[in-house]
Scaffold this motif. Structure first.
Motif, PDB file in Angstrom:
ATOM      1  N   HIS A 168       0.845  -1.194   0.000  1.00 34.08           N
ATOM      2  CA  HIS A 168       0.000   0.000   0.000  1.00 34.08           C
ATOM      3  C   HIS A 168       0.875   1.238   0.000  1.00 34.08           C
ATOM      4  O   HIS A 168       1.696   1.432   0.895  1.00 34.08           O
ATOM      5  CB  HIS A 168      -0.901   0.007   1.229  1.00 34.08           C
ATOM      6  N   PRO A 170       2.160   5.041   0.563  1.00 38.45           N
ATOM      7  CA  PRO A 170       1.834   6.067   1.551  1.00 38.45           C
ATOM      8  C   PRO A 170       0.979   7.166   0.939  1.00 38.45           C
ATOM      9  O   PRO A 170       1.002   7.378  -0.272  1.00 38.45           O
ATOM     10  CB  PRO A 170       3.214   6.609   1.979  1.00 38.45           C
ATOM     11  N   ASP A 171       0.202   7.838   1.791  1.00 36.88           N
ATOM     12  CA  ASP A 171      -0.637   8.926   1.318  1.00 36.88           C
ATOM     13  C   ASP A 171       0.221  10.126   0.918  1.00 36.88           C
ATOM     14  O   ASP A 171       1.300  10.359   1.460  1.00 36.88           O
ATOM     15  CB  ASP A 171      -1.628   9.358   2.404  1.00 36.88           C
ATOM     16  N   ASN A 172      -0.288  10.894  -0.039  1.00 40.77           N
ATOM     17  CA  ASN A 172       0.344  12.155  -0.449  1.00 40.77           C
ATOM     18  C   ASN A 172       1.808  11.977  -0.852  1.00 40.77           C
ATOM     19  O   ASN A 172       2.693  12.681  -0.390  1.00 40.77           O
ATOM     20  CB  ASN A 172       0.257  13.193   0.693  1.00 40.77           C
ATOM     21  N   VAL A 173       2.048  10.989  -1.713  1.00 43.27           N
ATOM     22  CA  VAL A 173       3.416  10.769  -2.187  1.00 43.27           C
ATOM     23  C   VAL A 173       3.812  11.906  -3.132  1.00 43.27           C
ATOM     24  O   VAL A 173       3.075  12.258  -4.037  1.00 43.27           O
ATOM     25  CB  VAL A 173       3.518   9.419  -2.933  1.00 43.27           C
ATOM     26  N   ASP A 174       4.964  12.496  -2.886  1.00 41.96           N
ATOM     27  CA  ASP A 174       5.478  13.542  -3.756  1.00 41.96           C
ATOM     28  C   ASP A 174       6.554  12.933  -4.646  1.00 41.96           C
ATOM     29  O   ASP A 174       7.649  12.614  -4.200  1.00 41.96           O
ATOM     30  CB  ASP A 174       6.075  14.675  -2.901  1.00 41.96           C
TER      31      ASP A 174
END
Length: 205
Positions: A168, A170-174
């Motif tokens: 899964h 991670p959230d808000n991947v840059d």
């Protein structure tokens, strides 16, 4: 949110909620290289009301040649070992599904490592039970997979959950894409190939 334990219980449940319209008998093909195990499975299946063993084979090569040779013996489900001589059970899933696209494949194996579980499921296996599975649960698993379910031994289901959790993102991947890279990416998403995308942004391929 549901706990991982409740999800595992659902995945490994023996309820027959998948379908009330099962073939009678359920025709099973077995691919297992150990003769005593192969004969034992055939005897269990043939000796249980509502099941019939249409063929038992010692290798994938033999199974691919002989399975469903007679129309009336076309199996409803294939029960595959993984560690086979020659082509492995995992390697055999693809060719078997080409022959019988609608036939589910269930693995019955001693292996419970991440790599084999992942490869088997990615290849198209619809169920994954360990050989220590009690006979009653094995038969229920066959019913379940023919009805559209995905039976798994509890420890296998736990490993599958852990694998999904590891993958899964991670959230808000840059991803640190430049404006130019983002524009190219948007063009590719819209259906452009490299050549037409290059024309749109006035650069070489």
């Amino acid at each position: 949110p549901r706990s991982a334990e409740s999800m595992l219980n659902q995945m490994s449940s023996t309820t027959s909620t998948t379908s009330s319209f099962l073939p009678d008998p359920i025709k099973v093909a077995i691919v297992e290289d150990q003769r005593t195990i192969r004969e034992g499975l055939a005897a269990l299946i043939d000796g249980t009301e509502g099941f019939r063993c249409t063929g038992s084979y010692g290798s994938m090569e033999e199974a691919l040649k002989k399975i469903g040779a007679k129309t009336e013996d076309a199996p409803d489900v294939a029960l595959l070992d993984i560690g086979l001589p020659g082509m492995s059970g995992i390697e055999g899933i693809g060719p078997l599904r080409k022959l019988y696209p609608a036939m589910p494949v269930m693995m019955l194996t001693v292996y419970k490592d991440d790599e084999r579980i992942f490869k088997a499921l990615c290849a198209g296996a619809r169920g994954y039970l360990l050989k220590k599975t009690p006979p009653a649960r094995l038969l229920e698993g066959l019913r379940e997979v023919v009805g559209g379910g995905a039976p798994m031994s509890p420890e296998v289901a736990r490993r599958v959950l852990e694998l999904f959790q590891q993958f899964h993102p991670p959230d808000n991947v840059d991803y640190q894409l430049t404006p130019h890279e983002l524009r190219l990416l948007k063009l590719l998403v819209e259906g452009h190939n490299y050549k037409t995308a290059a024309v749109e942004v006035s650069v070489s391929v």
